[in-house]
Structure formats: C-alpha cells, structure tokens
Design an enzyme around this catalytic site. Structure first.
Site, mmCIF file in Angstrom:
data_model
loop_
_atom_site.group_PDB
_atom_site.id
_atom_site.type_symbol
_atom_site.label_atom_id
_atom_site.label_comp_id
_atom_site.label_asym_id
_atom_site.label_seq_id
_atom_site.Cartn_x
_atom_site.Cartn_y
_atom_site.Cartn_z
ATOM 1 N N THR A 248 0.756 -1.349 -0.006
ATOM 2 C CA THR A 248 -0.093 0.187 -0.032
ATOM 3 C C THR A 248 0.985 1.127 0.121
ATOM 4 O OG1 THR A 248 -1.630 -1.323 1.211
ATOM 5 C CG2 THR A 248 -1.765 1.090 1.269
ATOM 6 N N CYS A 249 1.843 1.347 0.806
ATOM 7 C CA CYS A 249 2.841 2.378 0.722
ATOM 8 C C CYS A 249 3.312 2.776 -0.517
ATOM 9 C CB CYS A 249 3.972 2.263 2.088
ATOM 10 S SG CYS A 249 3.176 2.155 3.389
ATOM 11 N N THR A 250 3.907 1.633 -1.339
ATOM 12 C CA THR A 250 4.457 1.682 -2.573
ATOM 13 C C THR A 250 3.471 2.484 -3.519
ATOM 14 O OG1 THR A 250 6.082 0.089 -2.413
ATOM 15 C CG2 THR A 250 5.733 0.535 -4.682
ATOM 16 N N MET B 118 2.986 6.163 -2.645
ATOM 17 C CA MET B 118 3.896 7.265 -3.105
ATOM 18 C C MET B 118 3.747 7.118 -4.736
ATOM 19 S SD MET B 118 5.243 8.475 -0.414
ATOM 20 C CE MET B 118 3.647 8.317 0.379
#
Length: 158
Positions: free
Chosen positions: A46-48, A51
């Site tokens: 999810t973080c990738t 961003m």
C-alpha cells in the site's frame, strides 16, 4: 494529531533525495504549500502504491506551487533505495528517531507483525506561514488518501 489551523511542529531530519541532506520544515516554507505524506514503511504494497500515485500526480501539485514529501521512519538510505526502485522524484524525509511522528501524534504499532512505532498513513498540508491547512489520518493503514481531496486542499490555498 495536529489540527487544521495549528502551527505545524517544526523539525529537522534527514532528507533522502538521491543524496542524503538535511530538511528543516521552517527553512522550507518558501516551497509551500508543503504536502507531507506520512506512510508506515517503504517497500510495502500500500505504501508503494501511495507514493507512486503521488508521483503520477506530481504535475498537478507542481502546477499549484506545492511540494510533496514522503515521511516514514525508514532510514534515509532505505528511502533512497525506495525512491530509485519506485522511480520517485520527490524527496523522502527519514524519521528514524520518531520525533516527527511523535510531534504530529502519528505513531502506531503493527502488533500482529511485532513492529512498533511506525508512522500512521496520513497527509498534512502546511502553508507558507507554517500553519496546518489540511490533515487526514487513515483509520486503517490499508486505506489510501483521497488524492483529489488533497489536491483540492492545496488548490484552496492559492
């Protein structure tokens, strides 16, 4: 959590931007609006995606005169590798000592993974006077921000 209308807590931390330099919020207010996109950890799904979505929409923020920064507790060296791996062009602020997540009241634990004191997924927009003009915090770390809402909050400052 800081609220809209609050003074943004000032901080100094390493900035991963291809090199590792120093970032002080109060010294960067000329780049405002500043979009501080807090995320739990580099190289996670999810973080990738979050961003990379900010990267895909970076032109919209540039057109509004805003500067986007990612913020996590990862080391600046890991964040530089993450930037390179994900083809990110904006800087990443490293909060390995957790002073920023503490000052903004954005620390959380992933108890099921045995990982403590990472950044909640959140977005804070700071204006040129150092005032928080938008804040959003995910109740669930798998939820991404409403990117249109963030853009609209930045546009409202112009």
């Amino acid at each position: 959590m800081v609220d809209e209308g609050d003074a943004a807590p000032d901080f100094t931390a390493p900035l991963a931007n291809g090199d590792v330099t120093q970032f002080t919020l109060s010294d960067r207010l000329d780049e405002a609006p500043l979009v501080l996109a807090f995320f739990p950890g580099a190289f996670t799904g999810t973080c990738t995606h979050e961003m990379e979505t900010f990267e895909d929409r970076l032109g919209e923020f540039d057109d509004l005169g805003a500067t986007v920064y990612g913020v996590s507790v990862d080391t600046p060296f890991a964040l530089d590798a993450f930037r390179e791996d994900s083809d990110l062009t904006f800087g990443m602020i490293s909060d390995t000592n957790r002073r920023i997540v503490d000052a903004y009241d954005l620390a959380m634990d992933f108890a099921s993974l045995g990982v403590d004191d990472v950044a909640k997924r959140a977005v804070v927009v700071v204006d040129g006077d150092g005032v928080v003009r938008y804040e959003w915090v995910a109740g669930d770390p798998s939820i991404e921000p409403d990117y249109d809402e963030v853009r609209d909050a930045v546009a409202a400052l112009n």
